[in-house]
Write a protein that holds these residues in place. Structure first.
Motif, PDB file in Angstrom:
ATOM      1  N   ILE A 196       1.549   4.614   1.795  1.00  0.00           N
ATOM      2  CA  ILE A 196       1.357   5.835   2.433  1.00  0.00           C
ATOM      3  C   ILE A 196       2.027   7.396   2.234  1.00  0.00           C
ATOM      4  CG2 ILE A 196       1.459   5.508   5.421  1.00  0.00           C
ATOM      5  CD1 ILE A 196       0.300   2.629   3.578  1.00  0.00           C
ATOM      6  N   PRO A 217       1.395  -1.053  -0.340  1.00  0.00           N
ATOM      7  CA  PRO A 217      -0.116   0.029  -0.065  1.00  0.00           C
ATOM      8  C   PRO A 217       1.026   1.928  -0.103  1.00  0.00           C
ATOM      9  CG  PRO A 217      -0.547  -1.144   2.632  1.00  0.00           C
ATOM     10  CD  PRO A 217       1.166  -1.828   1.321  1.00  0.00           C
ATOM     11  N   CYS A 241      -3.450   6.905  -2.898  1.00  0.00           N
ATOM     12  CA  CYS A 241      -2.515   6.481  -1.494  1.00  0.00           C
ATOM     13  C   CYS A 241      -3.405   5.784  -0.625  1.00  0.00           C
ATOM     14  CB  CYS A 241      -2.020   8.055  -1.012  1.00  0.00           C
ATOM     15  SG  CYS A 241      -0.829   9.064  -1.352  1.00  0.00           S
ATOM     16  N   ASP A 242      -3.597   5.173   0.093  1.00  0.00           N
ATOM     17  CA  ASP A 242      -4.006   3.654   0.669  1.00  0.00           C
ATOM     18  C   ASP A 242      -4.489   4.185   1.993  1.00  0.00           C
ATOM     19  OD1 ASP A 242      -4.398   2.179  -0.874  1.00  0.00           O
ATOM     20  OD2 ASP A 242      -3.081   2.304  -1.373  1.00  0.00           O
ATOM     21  N   ALA A 243      -3.885   5.450   2.845  1.00  0.00           N
ATOM     22  CA  ALA A 243      -4.281   5.583   4.244  1.00  0.00           C
ATOM     23  C   ALA A 243      -2.657   6.795   4.763  1.00  0.00           C
ATOM     24  CB  ALA A 243      -2.915   4.982   5.004  1.00  0.00           C
ATOM     25  N   LYS A 267     -10.794   6.849   3.325  1.00  0.00           N
ATOM     26  CA  LYS A 267      -9.695   5.302   3.679  1.00  0.00           C
ATOM     27  C   LYS A 267      -8.521   6.220   4.987  1.00  0.00           C
ATOM     28  CE  LYS A 267      -8.183   5.352  -1.438  1.00  0.00           C
ATOM     29  NZ  LYS A 267      -7.371   6.010  -2.146  1.00  0.00           N
ATOM     30  N   ALA A 283      -3.754   0.826   6.655  1.00  0.00           N
ATOM     31  CA  ALA A 283      -3.946   0.727   4.974  1.00  0.00           C
ATOM     32  C   ALA A 283      -4.379  -0.661   4.353  1.00  0.00           C
ATOM     33  CB  ALA A 283      -2.806   1.345   3.877  1.00  0.00           C
ATOM     34  N   ARG A 325      -7.692  -2.305   2.437  1.00  0.00           N
ATOM     35  CA  ARG A 325      -8.408  -2.581   1.405  1.00  0.00           C
ATOM     36  C   ARG A 325      -8.439  -3.699   1.319  1.00  0.00           C
ATOM     37  NH1 ARG A 325      -3.616  -1.021  -2.253  1.00  0.00           N
ATOM     38  NH2 ARG A 325      -4.149  -2.433  -4.093  1.00  0.00           N
TER      39      ARG A 325
END
Length: 525
Positions: free
Chosen positions: A259, A257, A298-300, A328, A449, A453
């Motif tokens: 970040i 992921p 971005c995932d987090a 997120k 994250a 996901r």
């Protein structure tokens, strides 16, 4: 009358776009899903106000939507309105009740707990809590409450039939944050939100109202602004958490992921390298102008206020709003929050603007955040041994902030408001290097994250994880760093803090599921 307060329109003709007709706007708003209307006109003479209310009542009746009148009990009587709304300096509720027909709904405005208590004793049917956000549609004579202070007012309503509506600056961009954050420790939530400018200034009021209505339905159906708070019976055990940590480790390098980290300038390189070592990818950016684009990829998000500046603060505000909109995870590290008035004010603004998934801090920081003085702090460090009862403290703080709370120290504690995980891995060298707390935040963000996901993907054959479990994601980030620290500190080439950090990166990268399973020490309270 049984009123659905969920989408409460307060009118304001002065806000209409040029050439837009008020009655056309009202009807279109009703078509879009407005459930109750309050006519508010403070500067009109009686005859004109009466005409507006008569025509508005006729339109509302066609859609079977209740009409309330602001302040003017005489106008409400004249048009047969379903109710009135009175402020703290308007006609007392008891007198209005005597003048109005039976079953007329009476609401009042409240800005603090004392006013809520008075509204209850006076016999109000509902209260308007506000202003929750800053607003330009009304001159405020009382302070903005902020989302996080609504819960204490709602708690006063426990055991009563009095309903509550939030008002003040509520728009589509902050509506979900308002709904999610405005909940008491006893799980008492809002019955609705009052909206003014979002609908009244729109060229397409039907579309504006429908969009707000959809957000309300999404929240009411259980969709969350984030994945932190536990709303279901918790079935975790120490063994199941260990299994899930191992499962996350296996998947981390497969998914990798991305970040986004707005973090302490002192440790940007350490945080980026730590993120890479565990199998995730870092991006460091602080400009507010980039935040919308970054939220797409971005995932987090990690927000760390260690080296807080005005420009970074503006970036943090925007980044959090954008990540909330994308559902997120946000990990918030209020470094040194108790040290200065600027930090305290900034943290309050940030947490009232967006919803954190995880708040991580040492005893001093979390004590300052909660408003207690049980633990002193000196800069970014805690003074003393911490809380007498850390388990109860973080469980209550998690309920109040409606997110995961991670209390870091010699022993780490993580709570989702129900369970508390007690984590006993780690090594003293972590406390002897700069930014160990910051890199802990990086690890937490990466694993949260991943959990987020997973909640969106199809189950993987090798995966038996609880999808979207940010509680376990937080535990994973802390424990994996601490286990790697134990192994690194025991190496022959590590002679002290100076040689410890490079070894820590190596061990993070080389951790295996078997080693983690053997070494993890986690208990549940």
């Amino acid at each position: 009358m049984d009123i659905d307060f969920s989408l409460y329109l307060v009118t304001g003709r002065e806000l209409l776009p040029p050439g837009k007709d008020f009655y056309e706007t009202l009807e279109q708003a009703l078509q879009g899903g407005v459930t109750v209307v309050q006519i508010r006109e403070k500067s009109l003479d009686t005859a004109e106000f009466l005409e507006i209310c008569q025509r508005s009542k006729s339109i509302c009746d066609r859609y079977n939507v209740p009409l309330l009148v602001n302040d003017r009990v005489d106008i409400a009587l004249a048009v047969g309105a379903n109710g009135v709304h009175v402020g703290q300096t308007d006609m007392p509720i008891a007198i209005a009740r005597k003048l109005l027909p039976p079953n007329t709904v009476i609401g009042t405005s409240c800005n603090n707990v004392e006013e809520v208590k008075k509204a209850l004793s006076d016999g109000a049917d509902y209260i308007g809590i506000g202003a929750v956000w800053a607003t330009k549609t009304k001159t405020l004579d009382k302070p903005v409450i902020g989302v996080r202070n609504v819960g204490a007012m709602l708690e006063v309503l426990d055991g009563t039939s009095v309903q509550a509506v939030a008002i003040g600056g509520i728009k589509s961009k902050n509506l979900l944050r308002t709904l999610y954050g405005s909940v008491s420790r006893t799980n008492h939530s809002l019955d609705g939100v009052a909206v003014v400018s979002e609908i009244m200034t729109s060229d397409n009021p039907k579309e504006a109202a429908a969009y707000l209505r959809n957000i309300l339905r999404e929240f009411q159906s259980g969709s969350s602004i984030q994945l932190g708070l536990c709303t279901q019976p918790n079935t975790h055990t120490s063994e199941s958490i260990t299994r899930e940590i191992v499962g996350l480790m296996v998947l981390m390098k497969k998914i990798s992921p991305l970040i986004h980290q707005i973090t302490n300038n002192v440790v940007i390189a350490q945080s980026a390298n730590t993120t890479i070592s565990i199998g995730a990818s870092p991006i460091m950016a602080t400009s507010a102008q980039e935040m919308s684009d970054l939220s797409h990829i971005c995932d987090a998000l990690l927000v760390n206020i260690g080296t807080l500046t005005q420009d970074a603060y503006l970036g943090m505000l925007e980044a959090g709003v954008c990540m909330n909109a994308k559902r997120k995870p946000i990990v918030f590290d209020p470094v040194g929050v108790g040290a200065t008035a600027f930090r305290k004010s900034a943290v309050d603004d940030l947490l009232n603007t967006w919803q954190a998934s995880v708040i991580k801090g040492n005893a001093g920081e979390l004590a300052a955040l909660s408003g207690i003085t049980e633990v002193e702090s000196k800069g970014v460090d805690s003074v003393g041994t911490g809380f007498k009862d850390p388990v109860t403290f973080i469980r209550n703080l998690a309920k109040r902030e409606r997110c995961i709370i991670a209390l870091t120290g010699k022993t780490d504690y993580v709570s989702d408001g129900k369970s508390v995980a007690i984590l006993k891995n780690g090594h003293q060298y972590l406390g002897e290097i700069t930014g160990s707390g910051c890199i802990t935040g990086s690890c937490i963000a990466a694993y949260c994250a991943l959990a987020s996901r997973l909640s969106e993907s199809k189950p993987l054959k090798e995966d038996k994880l609880v999808r979207g479990d940010v509680f376990v994601g937080t535990i994973s980030g802390i424990l994996l760093l601490n286990v790697a620290a134990e192994i690194a500190a025991a190496r022959d080439d590590v002679r002290g803090p100076g040689t410890f950090f490079p070894a820590l990166l190596d061990e993070l990268a080389n951790l295996t599921p078997q080693v983690v399973s053997e070494r993890v020490r986690v208990e549940l309270a």
